[in-house]
Design an enzyme around this catalytic site. Sequence first.
Site, mmCIF file in Angstrom:
data_model
loop_
_atom_site.group_PDB
_atom_site.id
_atom_site.type_symbol
_atom_site.label_atom_id
_atom_site.label_comp_id
_atom_site.label_asym_id
_atom_site.label_seq_id
_atom_site.Cartn_x
_atom_site.Cartn_y
_atom_site.Cartn_z
ATOM 1 C CG HIS A 263 -2.513 0.133 1.285
ATOM 2 N ND1 HIS A 263 -3.087 -0.175 0.670
ATOM 3 C CD2 HIS A 263 -2.707 1.803 0.974
ATOM 4 C CE1 HIS A 263 -4.318 0.954 0.714
ATOM 5 N NE2 HIS A 263 -3.987 1.740 0.585
ATOM 6 C CG ASP A 294 1.688 -1.120 -5.667
ATOM 7 O OD1 ASP A 294 1.663 -1.588 -4.242
ATOM 8 O OD2 ASP A 294 0.518 -0.818 -5.681
#
Length: 371
Positions: A263, A294
């Site tokens: 996150h 990510d």
Amino acid sequence: MDYANVRSLEEAARAVLDPVHYDYFAGGAQDEITVAANEAAFARIGLVPRILRGAARPRLGTTVLGAEMSMPVMLSPTAFHKLAHPEAERATARAAAAAGVTMISAMLSTVAIEDIAAEARKAAPGGAEPSLWFQLYVQPDLGFTEAIVRRAEAAGCRALVVTVDSPALGRHERNDRNDFHDLPPGMRCENLRELPGEGLRDLGGRDSGHVRQVVLSPEISWDHIAWLRQISDLPIVLKGVLHPRDARLAVENGVDALLVSNHGGRQLDTTPATIDRLPIIAEAVQGQVPLLLDGGVRRGTDVIKALALGATATAIGRPAVWGLAAAGEAGVARVLDLLRNELDNALTLCGCASPQDVTAELLTTMEGPHQ
Ligand SMILES: Cc1cc2nc3c(=O)[nH]c(=O)nc-3n(C[C@H](O)[C@H](O)[C@H](O)COP(=O)(O)O)c2cc1C
Ligand SMILES: CCCCC(=O)C(=O)O
């Protein structure tokens, strides 16, 4: 626009943003150890190019869950684009669609998913169907959750990206210091308005779409993933997988892809860098589902390192927000252009003809001695 790299777009964004909003976008949980670790870990990985392979100019395209992508870079979901630019997610969606880049639209967008999809359609080259996925925070009220899934499906979203690293909100000390806990007047989470069911935490029934109505619940479990599988035919991507046992469980539970993510360092601080978790996740799933990654992707070389360690594609969070804040649609387009050019250059310098050509033989550690 003479932004030389993603970093210069961050500087431009910082110069124009309200400092409270800049802190919301840039910040992470607690000591922000994970925020820093994500980028630092890429810098510790070395690339060793192969030479004289006659690879010609690389082709950058790839396919994930049937979605054709012009490069292995997607937009990770980020909330509240209206804080960055008045055109908000509309501008982001146009830039992504024009570039052939998949946008994972956040459930907490400040433009409704139907309007985001309409903008993407307008901008997609030659009337092609744009690639739009929908990020979901499963709400304990399943009637409400189902209604929002139906909206995403009807809008043309092609996958559900279920964020599973948020059984509670991470502790953002910058937001606490700035007393930033909800959107300013005139901005709402447009997907959360007027849906059936008990829905969101009740504020007295007068109005809806406030951030503080969103329930991040520790009661969400694998049963909810099974339930989602039953109610929707869309592929399901789990976002926020870091443990190999969970990666295995995800495969066993019929999940279609995993997004390895912490996150962006905004949930549990001191989770390790995602790029350092990727190999162990790849080992656990043995190619049974595609892996996305990510966290800290800022350069074409970062993309190559993720591909080499087992990702099919990468995704960016903050860089797109910096582009949006700096120059709206053109700024997001510039970020994507920079990453595309850098990836093209780095693949060429590595002697690779395509993303699929990238293997772990290109990697070493920056610190010697090497074997
Ligand atoms: C401002 C901001 C808002 C975000 N909002 C969401 C969100 O609503 N849902 C979600 O799953 N992830 C959200 N994320 C996390 C991103 O999807 C992504 O995992 C992270 O930003 C990747 O790291 P990067 O920013 O270093 O590229 C957010 C991240 C940022 C920076
Ligand atoms: C309830 C706000 C969550 C948005 C988010 O995921 C983030 O800012 O990281």
